[in-house]
Design an enzyme around this catalytic site. Sequence first.
Site, PDB file in Angstrom:
ATOM      1  N   ARG A  96     -26.257 -80.806  40.921  1.00  0.00           N
ATOM      2  CA  ARG A  96     -24.890 -81.288  41.045  1.00  0.00           C
ATOM      3  C   ARG A  96     -24.814 -82.453  42.040  1.00  0.00           C
ATOM      4  NH1 ARG A  96     -20.911 -78.175  38.782  1.00  0.00           N
ATOM      5  NH2 ARG A  96     -19.435 -78.606  40.461  1.00  0.00           N
ATOM      6  N   ASP A 132     -14.071 -81.490  52.096  1.00  0.00           N
ATOM      7  CA  ASP A 132     -13.243 -81.378  50.900  1.00  0.00           C
ATOM      8  C   ASP A 132     -11.926 -82.091  51.130  1.00  0.00           C
ATOM      9  OD1 ASP A 132     -11.254 -80.057  48.977  1.00  0.00           O
ATOM     10  OD2 ASP A 132     -13.111 -79.102  48.344  1.00  0.00           O
ATOM     11  N   TYR A 158     -12.106 -70.501  52.064  1.00  0.00           N
ATOM     12  CA  TYR A 158     -12.817 -71.766  51.827  1.00  0.00           C
ATOM     13  C   TYR A 158     -12.119 -72.911  52.544  1.00  0.00           C
ATOM     14  CZ  TYR A 158     -14.380 -75.945  49.353  1.00  0.00           C
ATOM     15  OH  TYR A 158     -14.856 -77.195  49.060  1.00  0.00           O
ATOM     16  N   ALA A 206     -12.675 -72.794  56.231  1.00  0.00           N
ATOM     17  CA  ALA A 206     -14.043 -73.171  56.579  1.00  0.00           C
ATOM     18  C   ALA A 206     -14.240 -74.680  56.531  1.00  0.00           C
ATOM     19  CB  ALA A 206     -15.034 -72.475  55.639  1.00  0.00           C
ATOM     20  N   LYS A 207     -13.719 -75.323  55.484  1.00  0.00           N
ATOM     21  CA  LYS A 207     -13.882 -76.776  55.373  1.00  0.00           C
ATOM     22  C   LYS A 207     -13.065 -77.510  56.434  1.00  0.00           C
ATOM     23  CE  LYS A 207     -16.749 -77.405  51.915  1.00  0.00           C
ATOM     24  NZ  LYS A 207     -18.132 -77.891  52.190  1.00  0.00           N
TER      25      LYS A 207
END
Length: 254
Positions: free
Chosen positions: A22, A148, A161, A164-165
């Site tokens: 990816r 992100d 998530y 965390a980002k």
Amino acid sequence: MNSNPAVQQVSKVVLITGGAKRVGAAITRELHRQGANIMLHYHTSASEALALQAELNAERPDSVVIQQGDLLETAGLPVLVEKTLQEFGRLDALINNASSYYPTELGSIRIEQWEDLMGSNLKAPLFLSQAAADALQASEGCIVNITDMHIERPKKNYIVYSAAKAGLVSLTKSLAQELAPRVRVNAVAPGPVLWPDDNQEFDEVYRQQVINQTLLKRTGEPSDIAKAVKFLIYDAPFVTGHVLAVDGGRHLSI
């Protein structure tokens, strides 16, 4: 090791986590094209890692080494740095790319999900950066974290998530302060580039909504992220503590 300086000359030595497929594979290929030697970490993607190593070593022998590891096992993270130094003699750039990504709906979040998402997206980048700090200081190198675009506007049902980002952005800025002036630390915040392989949420209706919310009215390519990483490593010597959005302008319209 060959003693001829011309033969030894290498653009960079780069350690990348999750570099086998990816976006990670696109970054690996882009930096390899720049002349970098790569220590490619993978966790479960052994076949992809072996194939990419063979592909790139066919272009330039002994330029890519692969190393398996579970980033949640913090005690093993220094091994990635040690292996890189053993193979290539230096470390110029660390790319914290590996990531877990899935929804966690409030009311049913399990501690295992917290440990996995926080571990891969925040804890591992911290402790791997700590392990790499001395080598990066010696080479006046850099760190690039992959975060992100949703750090400013968290996506519903992705609470762990997103936290965390967002923490990874704070870590980026903190490390930029801690490691200055010899090591630069930046981040890339991707937008819609690749859809998850196994998440049924991202159907055609959802995908079109995302495109409609993106100023450039299209999705990006893994190469867009790879070129941004290349820029921060090779072409941005006076940039540190910065988060570069590569999202077609979507962060301005959601």
